[in-house]
Design an enzyme around this catalytic site. Structure first.
Site, mmCIF file in Angstrom:
data_model
loop_
_atom_site.group_PDB
_atom_site.id
_atom_site.type_symbol
_atom_site.label_atom_id
_atom_site.label_comp_id
_atom_site.label_asym_id
_atom_site.label_seq_id
_atom_site.Cartn_x
_atom_site.Cartn_y
_atom_site.Cartn_z
ATOM 1 N N LYS A 16 0.820 -1.198 0.000
ATOM 2 C CA LYS A 16 0.000 0.000 0.000
ATOM 3 C C LYS A 16 0.866 1.266 0.000
ATOM 4 O O LYS A 16 1.963 1.290 0.557
ATOM 5 C CB LYS A 16 -0.911 -0.024 1.239
ATOM 6 C CG LYS A 16 -1.938 1.047 1.182
ATOM 7 C CD LYS A 16 -3.137 0.781 2.053
ATOM 8 C CE LYS A 16 -4.000 2.027 2.048
ATOM 9 N NZ LYS A 16 -4.457 2.407 0.699
ATOM 10 N N ASN A 40 -13.927 2.109 -1.589
ATOM 11 C CA ASN A 40 -13.073 2.349 -0.428
ATOM 12 C C ASN A 40 -12.708 3.814 -0.354
ATOM 13 O O ASN A 40 -12.633 4.514 -1.362
ATOM 14 C CB ASN A 40 -11.824 1.457 -0.462
ATOM 15 C CG ASN A 40 -10.654 2.100 -1.184
ATOM 16 O OD1 ASN A 40 -9.921 2.909 -0.597
ATOM 17 N ND2 ASN A 40 -10.489 1.782 -2.462
ATOM 18 N N ILE A 42 -9.988 4.634 2.081
ATOM 19 C CA ILE A 42 -9.010 4.390 3.158
ATOM 20 C C ILE A 42 -8.269 5.690 3.487
ATOM 21 O O ILE A 42 -8.031 5.996 4.647
ATOM 22 C CB ILE A 42 -8.006 3.286 2.745
ATOM 23 C CG1 ILE A 42 -8.740 2.002 2.307
ATOM 24 C CG2 ILE A 42 -7.022 3.004 3.871
ATOM 25 C CD1 ILE A 42 -9.536 1.306 3.362
ATOM 26 N N CYS A 101 -4.737 9.033 -6.187
ATOM 27 C CA CYS A 101 -5.610 8.575 -5.101
ATOM 28 C C CYS A 101 -6.809 9.512 -4.960
ATOM 29 O O CYS A 101 -6.639 10.700 -4.689
ATOM 30 C CB CYS A 101 -4.855 8.498 -3.782
ATOM 31 S SG CYS A 101 -5.926 7.894 -2.460
ATOM 32 N N ASN A 162 -6.331 3.582 -11.341
ATOM 33 C CA ASN A 162 -6.713 3.658 -9.941
ATOM 34 C C ASN A 162 -8.244 3.599 -9.896
ATOM 35 O O ASN A 162 -8.899 3.390 -10.908
ATOM 36 C CB ASN A 162 -6.151 4.940 -9.306
ATOM 37 C CG ASN A 162 -5.867 4.762 -7.815
ATOM 38 O OD1 ASN A 162 -6.691 4.204 -7.075
ATOM 39 N ND2 ASN A 162 -4.717 5.229 -7.358
ATOM 40 N N THR A 236 -8.615 -5.862 -5.708
ATOM 41 C CA THR A 236 -9.855 -6.275 -5.051
ATOM 42 C C THR A 236 -10.093 -7.784 -5.062
ATOM 43 O O THR A 236 -10.566 -8.350 -4.071
ATOM 44 C CB THR A 236 -11.039 -5.544 -5.719
ATOM 45 O OG1 THR A 236 -10.826 -4.141 -5.592
ATOM 46 C CG2 THR A 236 -12.358 -5.911 -5.071
HETATM 47 C C1 LIG Z 1 -8.933 -1.189 -0.201
HETATM 48 C C2 LIG Z 1 -8.144 -0.602 -1.322
HETATM 49 C C3 LIG Z 1 -6.998 0.148 -1.050
HETATM 50 C C4 LIG Z 1 -6.248 0.708 -2.081
HETATM 51 N N1 LIG Z 1 -5.117 1.403 -1.788
HETATM 52 C C5 LIG Z 1 -4.348 1.911 -2.792
HETATM 53 C C6 LIG Z 1 -3.124 2.567 -2.517
HETATM 54 O O1 LIG Z 1 -2.699 2.699 -1.371
HETATM 55 N N2 LIG Z 1 -2.416 3.062 -3.562
HETATM 56 C C7 LIG Z 1 -2.831 2.928 -4.870
HETATM 57 O O2 LIG Z 1 -2.138 3.378 -5.785
HETATM 58 N N3 LIG Z 1 -3.977 2.279 -5.162
HETATM 59 C C8 LIG Z 1 -4.743 1.775 -4.157
HETATM 60 N N4 LIG Z 1 -5.906 1.113 -4.453
HETATM 61 C C9 LIG Z 1 -6.318 0.995 -5.862
HETATM 62 C C10 LIG Z 1 -5.860 -0.332 -6.465
HETATM 63 O O3 LIG Z 1 -4.448 -0.439 -6.435
HETATM 64 C C11 LIG Z 1 -6.342 -0.478 -7.918
HETATM 65 O O4 LIG Z 1 -5.787 0.542 -8.717
HETATM 66 C C12 LIG Z 1 -7.856 -0.414 -8.034
HETATM 67 O O5 LIG Z 1 -8.488 -0.951 -6.895
HETATM 68 C C13 LIG Z 1 -8.367 -1.161 -9.277
HETATM 69 O O6 LIG Z 1 -7.923 -2.502 -9.269
HETATM 70 P P1 LIG Z 1 -8.769 -3.732 -8.650
HETATM 71 O O7 LIG Z 1 -10.138 -3.661 -9.260
HETATM 72 O O8 LIG Z 1 -7.992 -4.964 -9.040
HETATM 73 O O9 LIG Z 1 -8.800 -3.522 -7.158
HETATM 74 C C14 LIG Z 1 -6.664 0.527 -3.431
HETATM 75 C C15 LIG Z 1 -7.820 -0.227 -3.699
HETATM 76 C C16 LIG Z 1 -8.546 -0.789 -2.685
HETATM 77 C C17 LIG Z 1 -9.788 -1.596 -3.020
#
Ligand SMILES: Cc1cc2nc3c(=O)[nH]c(=O)nc-3n(C[C@H](O)[C@H](O)[C@H](O)COP(=O)(O)O)c2cc1C
Length: 274
Positions: A16, A40, A42, A101, A162, A236
């Site tokens: 993260k 989310n 966070i 973000c 993102n 996810t």
């Molecule tokens: C709970 C959660 C926390 C995340 N934290 C970060 C983060 O700290 N930095 C970041 O660049 N992306 C963060 N993301 C985004 C993911 O890295 C990703 O870009 C986004 O969720 C789409 O991909 P996915 O559908 O496979 O989750 C977060 C996503 C989720 C669901």
């Protein structure tokens, strides 16, 4: 995840995002489930760069896969300061600049403005020798413009996407579900958006594209590869299917073979659109 996943089989691990100072993140609730996805907010909850270097990175680096460190900062100077601090620290394969973000104030400024994106990337480029990935937001009108700016700034790759800015509501209480009202949508719900953006960006830049967004199956991975991604990240899906990465790695050789290929490189960007 070590209880579920043979971490050594992964190509890389992207912990993260870290910031210069520790951050408590946003008020709860910070996650909620939505149709085919999750929200989310966070808010970059993390222990700060020093704690990461002293206590978290040594463990991560001992696992085997490449560790890509994601950093976020308030301004260009702080990005440069963080990159300089990480320079030479053992165990880091690359830096990913989180300029996207949606859950912190100012968190997306560099990802929605091409000139600001180029400036941050070029500043970090001058401050360290690591490969640099710029992580892009989908919450823009033309993501290819931002990708080109990252490339012009010296990024070695772009990661996208993102989360998509979104919200959920409890109408009976007339309340938003997330403590911060707005959050980021992820999971299978956003996959078609991510695929479209990877396709557009792969045609706009010469640097590699890391595909992210709703990937949950080997079919998803193959769709991103033929659309122009040279690698993928899964977020996810790990929450609801902790062994998803192993299932995908197991299925990869036969999926490649279906296209007459024996390596990922042979299928990247081979989508036929005519
Ligand atoms: C709970 C959660 C926390 C995340 N934290 C970060 C983060 O700290 N930095 C970041 O660049 N992306 C963060 N993301 C985004 C993911 O890295 C990703 O870009 C986004 O969720 C789409 O991909 P996915 O559908 O496979 O989750 C977060 C996503 C989720 C669901």
């Amino acid at each position: 995840m070590a209880g579920f996943v043979d971490l050594g089989r992964l190509g890389g691990i992207l912990p993260k995002t870290i910031t210069l100072q520790p951050r408590p993140g946003n008020p709860p609730p910070r996650t909620c489930e939505t149709a085919a996805g999750m929200l989310n907010s966070i808010g970059l909850d993390n222990d700060g760069i020093e704690e990461f270097i002293q206590r978290q990175l040594p463990y991560l680096a001992s696992l085997g896969p490449a560790i890509i460190v994601s950093i976020a900062a308030k301004n260009q100077e702080e990005f440069v300061q963080m990159a300089a601090r990480l320079e030479g620290v053992p165990g880091i394969a690359a830096l990913e600049l989180n300029i996207s973000c949606p859950n912190v104030s100012g968190g997306v400024d560099f990802g929605i403005d091409a000139a600001a994106c180029e400036k941050v990337v070029s500043g970090v480029r001058a401050a360290c020798s690591y490969p640099i990935l710029a992580k892009l937001t989908p919450n823009v009108t033309n993501i290819a413009d931002i990708a080109r700016a990252a490339e012009a700034g010296g990024a070695d790759a772009v990661s996208l996407i993102n989360t998509c800015l979104a919200m959920a509501v409890d109408w009976r209480k007339r309340r938003p579900i997330l403590g911060k009202v707005l959050g980021g949508l992820s999971g299978p719900a956003i996959k078609p958006i991510a695929l479209r953006m990877v396709y557009q960006v792969a045609r706009a830049v010469r640097i590699p594209v890391m595909g992210i967004g709703g990937i949950a199956t080997i079919d998803d991975v193959m769709e991103f590869l033929v659309s122009g991604a040279t690698a993928v990240q899964l977020g996810t899906a790990n929450f609801y299917n902790p062994t998803v990465t192993m299932q995908i790695l197991d299925a990869l050789p036969s999926a490649l073979a279906e296209l007459g290929a024996s390596s990922v490189d042979e299928v990247v960007g081979t989508l036929e659109v005519e």
